[in-house]
Design a protein around this motif. Structure first.
Motif, short mmCIF file in Angstrom:
data_model
loop_
_atom_site.label_atom_id
_atom_site.label_comp_id
_atom_site.label_asym_id
_atom_site.label_seq_id
_atom_site.Cartn_x
_atom_site.Cartn_y
_atom_site.Cartn_z
N GLN A 11 0.85 -1.19 0.00
CA GLN A 11 0.00 0.00 0.00
C GLN A 11 0.88 1.24 0.00
O GLN A 11 1.75 1.39 0.86
CB GLN A 11 -0.89 0.02 1.24
CG GLN A 11 -1.88 -1.13 1.30
CD GLN A 11 -3.04 -0.95 0.35
OE1 GLN A 11 -3.52 0.15 0.13
NE2 GLN A 11 -3.50 -2.05 -0.23
N ILE A 12 0.66 2.12 -0.97
CA ILE A 12 1.39 3.40 -1.06
C ILE A 12 0.36 4.52 -0.94
O ILE A 12 -0.62 4.53 -1.68
CB ILE A 12 2.15 3.52 -2.39
CG1 ILE A 12 3.19 2.40 -2.52
CG2 ILE A 12 2.79 4.90 -2.52
CD1 ILE A 12 3.88 2.31 -3.88
N GLN A 13 0.60 5.41 0.00
CA GLN A 13 -0.27 6.57 0.16
C GLN A 13 0.49 7.82 -0.24
O GLN A 13 1.68 7.97 0.05
CB GLN A 13 -0.76 6.70 1.59
CG GLN A 13 -1.70 5.58 1.99
CD GLN A 13 -2.26 5.79 3.38
OE1 GLN A 13 -1.71 6.53 4.19
NE2 GLN A 13 -3.36 5.11 3.66
N ILE A 14 -0.22 8.72 -0.93
CA ILE A 14 0.32 10.00 -1.37
C ILE A 14 -0.42 11.07 -0.58
O ILE A 14 -1.62 11.25 -0.76
CB ILE A 14 0.10 10.20 -2.89
CG1 ILE A 14 0.64 9.00 -3.67
CG2 ILE A 14 0.73 11.52 -3.34
CD1 ILE A 14 -0.02 8.80 -5.01
N LEU A 31 5.12 10.73 0.03
CA LEU A 31 4.75 9.35 -0.26
C LEU A 31 5.23 8.45 0.87
O LEU A 31 6.37 8.58 1.32
CB LEU A 31 5.36 8.88 -1.58
CG LEU A 31 4.63 9.30 -2.86
CD1 LEU A 31 4.77 10.78 -3.12
CD2 LEU A 31 5.15 8.50 -4.04
N ASP A 33 4.73 4.19 2.45
CA ASP A 33 4.22 2.85 2.15
C ASP A 33 4.29 1.98 3.40
O ASP A 33 4.77 2.41 4.44
CB ASP A 33 4.97 2.21 0.98
CG ASP A 33 6.44 1.92 1.24
OD1 ASP A 33 6.84 1.77 2.41
OD2 ASP A 33 7.20 1.84 0.27
N THR A 50 9.93 2.06 -3.04
CA THR A 50 9.19 0.98 -2.40
C THR A 50 9.85 -0.37 -2.68
O THR A 50 10.13 -0.70 -3.83
CB THR A 50 7.74 0.95 -2.92
OG1 THR A 50 7.12 2.19 -2.59
CG2 THR A 50 6.95 -0.19 -2.32
N TRP A 60 -2.00 2.39 -4.90
CA TRP A 60 -1.67 3.78 -4.65
C TRP A 60 -2.96 4.53 -4.34
O TRP A 60 -3.94 4.40 -5.07
CB TRP A 60 -1.06 4.44 -5.89
CG TRP A 60 0.28 3.95 -6.30
CD1 TRP A 60 1.49 4.54 -6.05
CD2 TRP A 60 0.58 2.80 -7.11
NE1 TRP A 60 2.50 3.82 -6.63
CE2 TRP A 60 1.96 2.75 -7.29
CE3 TRP A 60 -0.21 1.80 -7.69
CZ2 TRP A 60 2.59 1.75 -8.02
CZ3 TRP A 60 0.40 0.80 -8.42
CH2 TRP A 60 1.79 0.79 -8.58
N ILE A 78 -0.37 6.78 -13.71
CA ILE A 78 0.89 6.13 -13.34
C ILE A 78 1.42 5.58 -14.66
O ILE A 78 0.77 4.74 -15.29
CB ILE A 78 0.69 5.03 -12.29
CG1 ILE A 78 0.14 5.65 -11.00
CG2 ILE A 78 2.00 4.30 -12.04
CD1 ILE A 78 -0.18 4.65 -9.91
N LEU A 114 4.50 9.41 -12.01
CA LEU A 114 3.25 9.49 -11.26
C LEU A 114 2.77 10.93 -11.34
O LEU A 114 3.50 11.84 -10.97
CB LEU A 114 3.49 9.07 -9.81
CG LEU A 114 2.39 9.32 -8.79
CD1 LEU A 114 1.14 8.52 -9.12
CD2 LEU A 114 2.89 8.98 -7.40
#
Length: 139
Positions: A11-14, A31, A33, A50, A60, A78, A114
């Motif tokens: 899981q990647i959060q921006i 960013l 993760d 990551t 994302w 992306i 991105l």
């Protein structure tokens, strides 16, 4: 059909500070993760690297830091990367319009483009272009 967010172990959060990016700056974009224990680097910067394993699904999601903000943020795209392989290209998730999901298929170190959109209330929209990366280990 895309990959549901619930099928993504990575899981990647921006996180976006809409006040900072409204000046066309990458400042204010962070960013993070859930892979620090696996070797992810540059957590909390626009240059997140990551760490993941070949064949892993990745999600994302973009969100505003200020929950009271009236701005809107979204992932525009992306882009292509050697990490996605033949059929892993990230695309909008079927279960969450604010998320993209994809699969890392090739081992190695890869950057990827991105682009996120930020629409500040009462202002014009801004596109912020980032270049994070993935370090994919052989499955």
């Amino acid at each position: 059909m895309g990959i549901p967010t619930t099928n993504c172990p990575v899981q990647i959060q921006i996180w976006v500070d809409d006040n900072a990016v409204s000046t066309n700056s990458r400042a204010g974009v962070y960013l993070v993760d859930n892979r620090v224990a696996s070797g992810s680097e540059a957590e909390g910067t626009p240059n997140l690297a990551t760490a993941c394993s070949q064949g892993t699904n990745v999600c994302w999601q973009v969100m505003l830091i200020n929950p009271k903000s009236t701005s809107n943020v979204s992932i525009q795209s992306i882009g292509n990367s050697g990490a996605w392989g033949f059929s892993g290209q990230p695309q909008r998730a079927p279960d969450n319009a604010a998320a993209f999901t994809g699969t890392v298929q090739n081992s190695g170190n890869f950057s990827y483009p991105l682009a996120i959109n930020v629409q500040v209330q009462g202002g014009s929209g801004v596109t912020v272009n980032l270049s994070p990366s993935v370090a994919v280990s052989a499955g």
